[in-house]
Design an enzyme around this catalytic site. Structure first.
Site, PDB file in Angstrom:
ATOM      1  N   GLU A 129       1.154  -1.128  -0.110  1.00 29.80           N
ATOM      2  CA  GLU A 129      -0.096  -0.357   0.234  1.00 29.80           C
ATOM      3  C   GLU A 129       0.207   1.583  -0.023  1.00 29.80           C
ATOM      4  OE1 GLU A 129      -2.482   0.876   3.434  1.00 29.80           O
ATOM      5  OE2 GLU A 129      -4.041   2.748   1.895  1.00 29.80           O
ATOM      6  N   GLY A 273       3.295   2.718  10.295  1.00 27.69           N
ATOM      7  CA  GLY A 273       2.805   1.723  11.916  1.00 27.69           C
ATOM      8  C   GLY A 273       2.655   0.351  11.723  1.00 27.69           C
ATOM      9  N   ALA A 274       1.634  -0.544  10.793  1.00 21.63           N
ATOM     10  CA  ALA A 274       1.272  -1.630  10.466  1.00 21.63           C
ATOM     11  C   ALA A 274       0.669  -1.707   9.449  1.00 21.63           C
ATOM     12  CB  ALA A 274       0.454  -2.199  10.894  1.00 21.63           C
ATOM     13  N   MET A 275       0.541  -2.576   8.902  1.00 26.40           N
ATOM     14  CA  MET A 275      -0.595  -3.049   7.686  1.00 26.40           C
ATOM     15  C   MET A 275      -0.997  -4.142   7.116  1.00 26.40           C
ATOM     16  SD  MET A 275      -0.705  -1.845   4.985  1.00 26.40           S
ATOM     17  CE  MET A 275      -2.182  -2.656   3.122  1.00 26.40           C
ATOM     18  N   GLU A 276      -2.380  -3.519   7.122  1.00 30.79           N
ATOM     19  CA  GLU A 276      -3.338  -4.645   7.874  1.00 30.79           C
ATOM     20  C   GLU A 276      -3.653  -6.325   6.003  1.00 30.79           C
ATOM     21  OE1 GLU A 276      -3.960  -1.680   6.232  1.00 30.79           O
ATOM     22  OE2 GLU A 276      -5.393  -1.225   5.576  1.00 30.79           O
ATOM     23  N   HIS A 309      -6.346  -1.731  15.633  1.00 33.14           N
ATOM     24  CA  HIS A 309      -7.219  -1.396  14.157  1.00 33.14           C
ATOM     25  C   HIS A 309      -7.109  -1.984  12.822  1.00 33.14           C
ATOM     26  CE1 HIS A 309      -6.662   2.544  11.065  1.00 33.14           C
ATOM     27  NE2 HIS A 309      -6.167   1.555  10.607  1.00 33.14           N
ATOM     28  N   GLU A 310      -5.500  -2.250  12.987  1.00 30.90           N
ATOM     29  CA  GLU A 310      -4.839  -3.557  11.242  1.00 30.90           C
ATOM     30  C   GLU A 310      -5.981  -4.457  11.540  1.00 30.90           C
ATOM     31  OE1 GLU A 310      -3.526  -1.695   9.519  1.00 30.90           O
ATOM     32  OE2 GLU A 310      -2.323  -0.815  10.861  1.00 30.90           O
TER      33      GLU A 310
HETATM   34 ZN   LIG Z   1      -6.247   1.162   9.020  1.00 27.20          ZN
END
Ligand SMILES: [Zn+2]
Length: 919
Positions: A129, A273-276, A309-310
């Site tokens: 992304e 932060g992080a990726m889903e 969140h993820e």
């Molecule tokens: Zn997000």
């Protein structure tokens, strides 16, 4: 026609209005990777067909930094062109599906941008992304093309024992044949169709914590958290957070886990932060690893919210995704709202929920409001961009979440005053309509409204959606008038919104205003409207839709103090000409905790701005009036308020927030005034701080729950204030009277602490008071944690963000860049030093000699050649340059020009600096 060109060629502006459906659909993708850090080979076999709704045209596949070796159509060699990076194929079959095979190579080891396939600590990771997949293979790299994926990974077994991709593992084992000695493979099939930005692979030496859980319906799921060997003792909290997330989403929204296996993998080199990624979330280690000796309470709470969140993206983002990147807030605003609600629902006490709300609003107002007033201002659904990576902003995320929160409020009813039930119904309809597709913000808003046909949202939907199309923070001006004879109270409201780039005039917003009337004795007065309706609760929800409106309450027995915008019911600026006495009433009594806190902030701000605007010399200034100091003492000693709330009330508004309230910003004067306020609170309340520290310092065995975290936060603030008082009361080593003992006590606490929160508070108290014990404490901290990357980030950040006393911070920061543990290529480390200084330490950064700005421009250019996304974030540190007083203003502009003049800037940085210069 002549086109303006820079050395990069003209940057392409992408516009929302230009959206057109893809000319081809990709049904299935078979990817095979031969993983090698220097040269990875990627075979991409796809099945495609034309989109019958679009005129016949060539296939144009996106690609970047790829070496193309072969292209086959239905197994035959095919002619193709490469046009400005795109692979263009003509004469493709007109009817039915066809096979396309593309063979490319890429160089993960050289990929320092951390977008696409890259290497970190000898392991492979991906980040796709928004547009990283085109760095892995040629593809229709856009979110509305959803395909089925089968992925085979091949690699050396000893170096890369773990091979992961999305979905389920269907085959694995040793590779046969010559040349394959010591190599193995794994094949993964993702049962869900997905856009390519959700693709992921991981290969490396990893260990994992596992947990099997059952859903409500009895389905079994495997949860896994993968980390580097040696980090297993820091994974329990992330796993617990994941389990809580699964349970919460099913309970609150009826959304179950739809995967047999859900994996989280931590990497220390990560831009965000992080990726889903579907079923294979990749996280910055910062949001996975925690135990009491290495992580603070804030880390524990961030991990819970980011894991949530993820995970929540699995439905809001993955099952229903964005039609195009202009709709980014469709998934991000909604999912931030969901993670905020998750964190609040996990709070056992109502007071902890209120604290969480205040913290969220503080982020919004210190980061998003300035963005909305600056050169990068853009609507929650932007109309154009040059580089999509620049639009992963607080506006898309945090303001987007506020827009969703207002929708929930606006579907509320008599039986459902918070709107929670109505909003949940809206979510159910949203999934019933759009599951498995790529949609727009309009589709989402329509579903929430349609599920609640009698709601204010449904009635006002077209006007409400101006929140998506208009940038800028609306300003609500309120005036009250009390008629003692008639016993009525009327509130007049009007709204305005300043011009933003490309948007001169704005239409009125729909603004839900929660309000109450507070009596002199501090109770909520009953609310009755002229039309005979009475509010059943102590707060009334007024939905402002016009530029000017008023509301009259009847049977109001005494002149009330209005408590407006309770719970921060809309993301607006509120002007009301409160007297000090009225604010004191709200601070002492408002039953709404948000406005109670806000009253204290307004009082402090008032003292600060009066002194900043004046000519007075600041040495020894006492900016705070006695009433304010006494009110703070009352809050600190209050028997019923909880510690976390006290800590928020007793923390002064930040320098950044104060600056936003002023038309012309003199950063040094703001810094000096705020420091004078801190010093005054420190000495005036010295005995109260001492009591607060002693009453909250000991919290038994460490637990990261909100109650004990609040107690540690208050003890930490008290210790900071006590060290500050010692420092300002004379000789730092002896001090005068009692005060002098506190730096020594802080040092002792630093050494004895059994958890990172207390240890870091104590260290920070020493560093920020400028005490000589800071030096040995910093050295000990480093030697204790030299093998803990995330803790070293704290060590760097604390020094780069420390309080400036005579300009010592910048030279110290330059020294830190030469430290053997500094590494510019690691985003966390770069942020810990450079961002902590440039973006989070205004008193040290805005120097009269402009050396801070010079440092900034050097770092932006240096980072841009390594990692444009990180560089562009740093470039935003001078967004607000045009508000600065001279000489800061001119020197800041020169620094931005220095960056803009550089040839071969990335699109990311060029877009930011050219918008800044246009301001
Ligand atoms: Zn997000």
């Amino acid at each position: 026609m002549l086109q303006l060109r820079d050395s990069n060629g003209p940057a392409t502006v992408i516009r929302r209005a230009d959206y057109s459906a893809p000319a081809f659909w990709i049904d299935s993708v078979h990817l095979s990777f031969d993983l090698d850090p220097a040269k990875t080979r990627v075979l991409n076999k796809m099945t495609l067909r034309r989109n019958p709704d679009v005129p016949v045209q060539p296939l144009r596949l996106d690609g970047e930094t790829l070496n193309l070796a072969r292209v086959l159509v239905n197994g035959q060699g095919a002619s193709f062109k490469l046009e400005s990076g795109k692979l263009v194929l003509e004469n493709l079959p007109l009817e039915g599906a066809f096979a396309l095979e593309i063979f490319t190579t890429c160089e993960p080891l050289k990929n320092t941008s951390l977008s696409g396939l890259y290497v970190s600590n000898d392991s492979f990771f991906t980040q796709c992304e928004a547009e990283g997949f085109r760095r892995i293979t040629y593809f229709l790299d856009r979110p509305d093309v959803m395909a089925s994926y089968t992925v085979t990974l091949r690699a050396d077994k000893q170096k890369y024992p773990v091979l992961l991709s999305n979905g389920n593992l269907v085959a694995s084992g040793a590779l046969e044949g010559t040349g394959n000695e010591g190599r193995h493979f794994a094949t993964w099939v993702d049962p869900h169709k997905k856009p390519c930005y959700l693709f992921a692979l991981v290969a490396g030496q990893l260990v994992c914590r596992e947990q099997r859980i059952a859903s409500r319906a009895g389905k079994a799921h495997l949860l896994q958290v993968y980390v580097r060997p040696g980090d297993m003792d820091k994974t329990e909290h992330a796993m617990n957070s994941l389990i809580h997330s699964v349970i919460w989403d099913e309970a609150r929204f009826g959304l179950p886990l739809d995967l047999e296996r859900f994996m989280i993998v931590a990497t220390s080199d990560f831009n965000m932060g992080a990726m889903e990624n579907k079923g294979l979330n990749i996280f910055n280690t910062k949001y996975v690893l925690a135990n009491q000796s290495t992580a603070t309470d804030a880390d524990f709470s961030n991990i819970e919210s980011v894991v949530g969140h993820e995970y929540f993206h699995n439905w809001t983002g993955n099952r229903i995704t964005c039609r195009d990147w202009f709709q980014l807030s469709l998934k991000e605003g909604l999912t931030v709202f969901r993670d905020q609600e998750f964190s609040m629902d996990l709070c056992l006490e109502a007071s902890a929920r209120a604290v969480k709300r205040i913290e969220d609003v503080r982020v919004l107002r210190t980061a998003q409001f300035p963005e909305d007033a600056g050169p990068m201002a853009h609507p929650v659904r932007p109309d154009s961009y040059i580089e999509i990576n620049n639009f992963y902003t607080v506006t898309i995320y945090e303001k987007g979440a506020e827009v969703v929160r207002m929708m929930q409020t606006l579907v509320g009813s008599l039986n459902d005053p918070t709107g929670r039930a109505g909003f949940a119904k809206g979510m159910t309809l949203y999934f019933a309509r759009h599951d498995g597709s790529a949609v727009t913000c309009d589709d989402f808003a329509q579903a929430i409204a349609d599920a609640n046909p009698d709601s204010a949202l449904s009635r006002l939907l077209p006007r409400f959606k101006r929140w998506y199309s208009q940038a800028g923070t609306p300003r609500l001006h309120a005036k009250g008038s009390y008629d003692a004879a008639a016993q009525t109270y009327t509130l007049h409201l009007n709204q305005t919104c300043a011009a933003t780039p490309g948007q001169e005039a704005k239409e009125p917003f729909v603004i839900p205003v929660s309000l109450g009337l507070v009596s002199r004795s501090g109770a909520d007065l009953p609310l009755q409207l002229r039309d005979g309706s009475a509010s059943t609760s102590a707060s009334h929800l007024l939905v402002v839709t016009q530029a000017e409106e008023s509301i009259t309450f009847i049977n109001v027995a005494e002149e009330p103090v209005p408590s407006i915008l309770r719970g921060f019911s809309a993301p607006v600026l509120l002007d009301f000409d409160y007297s000090d006495a009225q604010l004191m009433t709200l601070l002492a009594f408002d039953p709404d905790p948000f406005n109670r806190w806000e009253a204290g902030q307004r009082l402090a701000l008032r003292c600060a701005t009066a002194l900043i605007a004046g000519e007075a010399i600041l040495t020894g200034a006492r900016p705070l009036n006695d009433d304010y100091v006494e009110a703070m003492r009352a809050v600190l000693r209050h028997p019923a308020l909880d510690a976390a709330f006290k800590e928020l009330v007793l923390t002064l508004p930040s320098e950044t927030y104060i600056a936003e309230q002023l038309d012309v910003v003199d950063p040094q004067r703001i810094h000096a005034v705020r420091e004078a306020m801190r010093a005054q609170l420190a000495s005036a309340l010295a005995t109260d701080w001492q009591w607060a520290f002693e009453a909250h310092a000991d919290n038994g065995a460490y637990r990261p729950d909100s109650l004990s975290a609040g107690r540690r936060a208050l003890a930490g603030l008290a210790l900071t204030q006590l060290c500050l008082a010692a420092q300002s009361s004379g000789d730092p080593s002896t001090g005068s009277g009692q005060a002098g003992v506190w730096p020594g006590k802080a040092y002792q606490r630093f050494k004895d602490a059994d958890n990172m929160t207390d240890r870091l508070h104590a260290l920070s108290a020493l560093v920020n008071s400028g005490h000589e014990l800071a030096k040995p404490a910093l050295a000990q901290f480093h030697s204790l944690f030299k093998n803990e990357e995330l803790v070293l980030d704290k060590w760097f950040a604390l020094q780069a963000g420390s309080c400036d006393r005579g300009g010592q911070v910048l030279p110290a920061v330059r020294q830190l860049l030469k430290h053997p543990d500094f590494n510019l290529r690691n985003p966390n480390r770069a942020r810990s030093v450079i961002f902590s200084y440039c973006s989070a330490n205004p008193g040290a950064f805005h120097r009269l000699d402009a050396a801070g700005y010079v440092f900034w421009s050097e770092r932006v250019l240096e980072l841009d050649s390594i990692n444009p996304q990180v560089a562009a974030r740093l470039a935003r540190a001078l967004d607000r340059w045009s508000k600065l007083a001279e000489p800061y203003r001119s020197s800041a502009r020169q620094a931005i020009e220095r960056v803009a003049d550089k040839a071969n800037l990335s699109n990311d940085v060029r877009e930011v600096v050219s918008r800044a210069l246009a301001d």
